[in-house]
Each structure stands twice: as structure tokens, then as C-alpha cells.
Design an enzyme around this catalytic site. Sequence first.
Site, mmCIF file in Angstrom:
data_model
loop_
_atom_site.group_PDB
_atom_site.id
_atom_site.type_symbol
_atom_site.label_atom_id
_atom_site.label_comp_id
_atom_site.label_asym_id
_atom_site.label_seq_id
_atom_site.Cartn_x
_atom_site.Cartn_y
_atom_site.Cartn_z
ATOM 1 N N PHE A 25 17.606 14.278 6.473
ATOM 2 C CA PHE A 25 18.689 15.546 5.601
ATOM 3 C C PHE A 25 17.418 16.246 4.194
ATOM 4 O O PHE A 25 17.884 14.757 3.436
ATOM 5 C CB PHE A 25 20.110 15.607 5.297
ATOM 6 N N CYS B 115 25.629 21.486 10.524
ATOM 7 C CA CYS B 115 24.374 21.244 11.474
ATOM 8 C C CYS B 115 24.136 22.957 12.238
ATOM 9 O O CYS B 115 23.758 23.189 12.482
ATOM 10 C CB CYS B 115 23.507 20.258 12.086
ATOM 11 N N HIS C 104 17.359 24.988 16.081
ATOM 12 C CA HIS C 104 18.118 23.750 14.754
ATOM 13 C C HIS C 104 16.854 23.037 15.076
ATOM 14 O O HIS C 104 17.309 22.060 15.681
ATOM 15 C CB HIS C 104 18.797 23.530 14.745
ATOM 16 N N ASN D 24 15.949 18.250 7.673
ATOM 17 C CA ASN D 24 16.638 18.984 8.198
ATOM 18 C C ASN D 24 18.279 19.783 6.925
ATOM 19 O O ASN D 24 18.171 18.652 5.983
ATOM 20 C CB ASN D 24 17.374 17.841 9.445
HETATM 21 C C1 WCA Z 1 13.153 9.990 13.609
HETATM 22 C C2 WCA Z 1 14.175 9.182 14.433
HETATM 23 C C3 WCA Z 1 15.186 8.624 13.601
HETATM 24 C C4 WCA Z 1 13.575 7.915 14.815
HETATM 25 O O1 WCA Z 1 12.559 8.353 15.905
HETATM 26 P P1 WCA Z 1 12.003 7.732 17.301
HETATM 27 O O2 WCA Z 1 11.020 8.892 18.361
HETATM 28 O O3 WCA Z 1 13.610 8.302 18.335
HETATM 29 O O4 WCA Z 1 11.905 6.821 16.642
HETATM 30 P P2 WCA Z 1 12.414 5.373 17.812
HETATM 31 O O5 WCA Z 1 12.734 4.863 19.001
HETATM 32 O O6 WCA Z 1 10.724 4.693 17.762
HETATM 33 O O7 WCA Z 1 13.035 4.781 16.346
HETATM 34 C C5 WCA Z 1 13.122 4.304 15.470
HETATM 35 C C6 WCA Z 1 14.018 3.755 14.915
HETATM 36 O O8 WCA Z 1 14.984 4.300 14.506
HETATM 37 C C7 WCA Z 1 16.055 3.761 15.378
HETATM 38 N N1 WCA Z 1 16.614 5.179 15.842
HETATM 39 C C8 WCA Z 1 16.627 5.998 16.156
HETATM 40 N N2 WCA Z 1 17.827 6.737 15.946
HETATM 41 C C9 WCA Z 1 18.534 6.560 15.975
HETATM 42 C C10 WCA Z 1 20.138 6.904 15.016
HETATM 43 N N3 WCA Z 1 20.531 7.825 15.707
HETATM 44 N N4 WCA Z 1 20.852 6.144 14.446
HETATM 45 C C11 WCA Z 1 20.647 4.544 14.349
HETATM 46 N N5 WCA Z 1 19.209 4.115 14.169
HETATM 47 C C12 WCA Z 1 18.086 4.811 15.620
HETATM 48 C C13 WCA Z 1 15.784 3.417 16.320
HETATM 49 O O9 WCA Z 1 16.084 2.200 17.172
HETATM 50 C C14 WCA Z 1 14.268 3.031 16.247
HETATM 51 O O10 WCA Z 1 14.454 1.238 15.200
HETATM 52 P P3 WCA Z 1 14.058 -0.063 15.272
HETATM 53 O O11 WCA Z 1 13.669 -0.390 16.873
HETATM 54 O O12 WCA Z 1 14.268 -1.569 14.334
HETATM 55 O O13 WCA Z 1 12.602 0.778 14.502
HETATM 56 C C15 WCA Z 1 14.677 10.617 16.174
HETATM 57 O O14 WCA Z 1 15.191 9.794 16.562
HETATM 58 C C16 WCA Z 1 15.527 11.465 14.606
HETATM 59 O O15 WCA Z 1 15.065 11.989 14.340
HETATM 60 N N6 WCA Z 1 17.075 11.202 15.491
HETATM 61 C C17 WCA Z 1 18.024 11.708 14.518
HETATM 62 C C18 WCA Z 1 18.356 12.744 15.968
HETATM 63 C C19 WCA Z 1 19.771 13.401 15.363
HETATM 64 O O16 WCA Z 1 20.515 13.517 15.785
HETATM 65 N N7 WCA Z 1 19.226 14.760 14.270
HETATM 66 C C20 WCA Z 1 20.961 15.423 14.057
HETATM 67 C C21 WCA Z 1 21.066 16.856 14.818
HETATM 68 S S1 WCA Z 1 22.456 17.189 14.841
HETATM 69 C C22 WCA Z 1 21.971 18.163 12.923
HETATM 70 O O17 WCA Z 1 21.074 18.412 12.637
HETATM 71 C C23 WCA Z 1 23.211 17.530 12.042
HETATM 72 C C24 WCA Z 1 24.630 17.148 12.187
HETATM 73 C C25 WCA Z 1 24.634 17.010 10.558
HETATM 74 C C26 WCA Z 1 25.941 15.967 10.561
HETATM 75 C C27 WCA Z 1 26.255 15.283 9.869
HETATM 76 C C28 WCA Z 1 26.471 16.045 8.623
HETATM 77 O O18 WCA Z 1 26.879 15.348 7.300
HETATM 78 C C29 WCA Z 1 24.971 16.835 8.611
HETATM 79 C C30 WCA Z 1 24.411 16.967 9.391
#
Ligand code: WCA
Length: 398
Positions: free
Chosen positions: A217, A169, A309, A342
Site C-alpha cells: 500500500f 480498494c 484496479h 496500491n
Molecule cells: C506480492 C505478493 C505478496 C507475492 O507475490 P506472489 O506472486 O504471490 O509470490 P509468492 O507466491 O512467491 O509469495 C511470496 C511470499 O508471499 C506470501 N504471500 C503471498 N500472498 C500472501 C497473502 N495474501 N498473505 C500472506 N502472505 C502471502 C507467500 O506465502 C510467500 O511466502 P514465502 O513462501 O515465505 O516466501 C502477491 O501475492 C500480492 O500482491 N498479494 C496481494 C494481493 C491482494 O490481496 N491485494 C489486495 C486486493 S484488494 C485491495 O486492493 C485492497 C483492499 C484493502 C483492504 C484493507 C485496507 O485497509 C485497504 C485496502
Amino acid sequence: MAMTRAQGQESQRMQQGEGPAAVLAIGTANPSGTIVSQDEFADQFFRVSKSDHFTALKEKLKRICHKTGIEKRHFHMNEEILCAHPEFLDRELPSLDARVDIVAAEVPKLAESAAVKAITEWGRPATDITHLVFSTYSGCRAPSADLQLASLLGLRPTVCRTILSLHGCYGGGRALHLAKELAENNRGARVLVACSEITLVCFSAPDGSNLVGQALFGDGAGAVIVGAGPFAAGERPLFEMVTATQTTIPGTEYALGMQVAGGGIDFHLAIQVPMLLGQNVEQCLLDAFRSALGDDVDVTWNDLFWAVHPGGRPILDKIEEVLKLEPMKLEASRRVLREYGNMSGATIVFVLDELRRRMQEEGDHGNQLPEWGAMMAFGPGITIETMILHTPRHPKGN
Ligand SMILES: CC(C)(COP(=O)(O)OP(=O)(O)OC[C@H]1O[C@@H](n2cnc3c(N)ncnc32)[C@H](O)[C@@H]1OP(=O)(O)O)[C@@H](O)C(=O)NCCC(=O)NCCSC(=O)/C=C/c1ccc(O)cc1
């Protein structure tokens, strides 16, 4: 022939561009094939991957999708491709060759669609492009997508090509940073930046570890023409690239990554990423502004325009919180996230395009966006690319 030190310095000065490099034109593109509404994504994804019986996983994906801030995404992948390649669903089966065959053809074509738009807007022939910087996480082959794009566009054989692979990213931010340096150090250089990402290399059936990536993505390409002065008739700087920096957050290698494997590219996104970025962005911004405008520069974050981003909705929320930004400041990033998801390295180009659109709209209503702005992109490392931007004010009619 003998040359004095002074002559050498003068010759070097003559080879440099005038002033900071600037964004001269922008183009974006998405695959025309499949557009998936985020509300329907979980049902569709579990159906095509024959995983409907994993009801808890499906419910979790629905919860995640609901929180992404995404409304729809574009994909090259479709059911026809999946029928022809059922091995794409099973990470244990070898599928990298077939995936690379597809993306090796499609990634440059998608980049071409974006680049043609940028070149048309720029108004000069493609043969005036001197350098090409191409970023993708799908490039597992040489000669690579950069050479294919150069052929598709009819660039001259002397064009200097660079491919950035697996920057993820922050690839778009890094490519723009490099283009700035090339343009400022090679008088008359016109650099085409192209970022093109197709998620087919990462696609797999749902499991406990890939839900966030599958929900986040999307596919897209962005292209930018970058050049420094002197400008040709008709060339118009949209954003001056005043200064650019790269920072790696120590000890965070674990947090974001990707791995090319026999069954496709695996990626991981640690849950701590939004917090880690929140703890570090302000220092990166201060460093970049100080390097551009001096140590005693006094910046009010709300006085800037922002091109961040949209790595994920909580990342934007966290940055907004730590910098105490007014709600609309990150709207260009939020809109791109809503409309496309993304798209990794290509996303930042969409954000710049959206900002440019907003500037024109505001200008038509007699308002103006702030003159100074900040661009930020993040990726594996964790790496933060920061660029300070300035918008030249063109007299009306020019
Ligand atoms: C939409 C999400 C997933 C959830 O929203 P939230 O406000 O955190 O909501 P919650 O806290 O209620 O979480 C909902 C559920 O998602 C889970 N979760 C929350 N982040 C996570 C988590 N990183 N893992 C695995 N479970 C999770 C969380 O545990 C929870 O699980 P559950 O309790 O069973 O409902 C949000 O956390 C989010 O967008 N996270 C992604 C942020 C992120 O790291 N982005 C990448 C930035 S760098 C980039 O852009 C690219 C890098 C890249 C790298 C490799 C490539 O090949 C290409 C590109």
C-alpha cells in the site's frame, strides 16, 4: 396545487441529465514528503522500526517486495513523525487518537491537491460543483473529510456531500458509480469524486501477519469531475460511463477486511484473493455488457481498453490469464502499480488518468485506443465494481 401523473412524469424527465454521465476531468496527487524505492523498502522499514534482529521476517519481506511489481511508493509517514509517535510501532499501545489527528488534517489536504487539478482542467468555477462524493478508509470522525474538502475548495454551502468510509480498494469504483447515478438523475449536476488514502492509519512494526500490506500500500489521492449532458461550452467528455454494476462474491467475507482498533487499522488480505477474482471477473463483465448492450452482445475482451484496479501483481496476472488478454492490455494498471503501489480507493483514478494520457499519446501518433472499455475495482466483501466505458471521438481541433 394538483398535478396529473403525466405532469409528474414530465417534471421527473426534465430533472434528468441527457445521455450517460461522463468523466469530464481528472486530477491526481501524492504526498510530497517521502518516496521509497521498493528495493530499499525492507531495509528502511526494519531499521526505522528497530526490527533488524528479525532476520527471517526481513528476508521474507524482501522476497515479497521483489514480487509486487512495484518500483516506488509515496508516503506521508516519515521518521520525524515516527520519532514523535513511537507508539505507532506497537499495536498493543493505544495510538488511534494520534493517528486520526494526523490523517483528519492530511487526507482532505491531499484530496484538495488532486481536486484543484481536476477543477482547473474542467475549466469551470468550483462553485459550479453540486455534489461531492468522498471515499477514504481514514475517516473516523464527523464532520469528516468531505466537509473539510468542501471548505478548502470553497464549494457552495448547498453542495450535497456523501462520504464512503472503509470501502477500501473498491471505494473509487463505488464513488464513480454513485457519481454516475447522481449526474444522470439531477439535470445540470456536476459531481466531484475525491478519493484520498494515507497509510499512516495502518502503519506498524513488522510482524508475521502484516508484511504483504506493508509491501503493497501507498498514499495518494484522485479526483474526477462527473456530469451528464447538456454540456457547457468547453466541457469535454473523456470517458462516458455507460453502465455500472456491483457484485459481491458469496462466502468470501473472510478474504479481505479491515478493522479499526485502538492501535490503528488492521487489515488482512487472504492468499486466495487473486484466484477468487480470477474465478469471478468474466461473469461480472458479461453481466455488465449485457445490461448495457443487450443479452446477445458479443464482446471480444482484446477489443476493449482496460482500467483494472491493480490490487496486486498476481491479481492482474490472473485477470490477464482468464480473459486471455494480450500483454499490453493491462499496462495502464501495471504502470500505476509500478509507480505508486496500491493506493486503495484512489488507485483507479490514477489508472483512468494513465489511460487518458495514453489515448492522447496514441492519438498524436495517428493511432487510437479502442472505443469501448471496462473498469473494475475490488475490495472487502469481496466486492467487484464494474463499469463499461465508451470514449467519444472528438473531431480534431475540438
Ligand atoms: C506480492 C505478493 C505478496 C507475492 O507475490 P506472489 O506472486 O504471490 O509470490 P509468492 O507466491 O512467491 O509469495 C511470496 C511470499 O508471499 C506470501 N504471500 C503471498 N500472498 C500472501 C497473502 N495474501 N498473505 C500472506 N502472505 C502471502 C507467500 O506465502 C510467500 O511466502 P514465502 O513462501 O515465505 O516466501 C502477491 O501475492 C500480492 O500482491 N498479494 C496481494 C494481493 C491482494 O490481496 N491485494 C489486495 C486486493 S484488494 C485491495 O486492493 C485492497 C483492499 C484493502 C483492504 C484493507 C485496507 O485497509 C485497504 C485496502
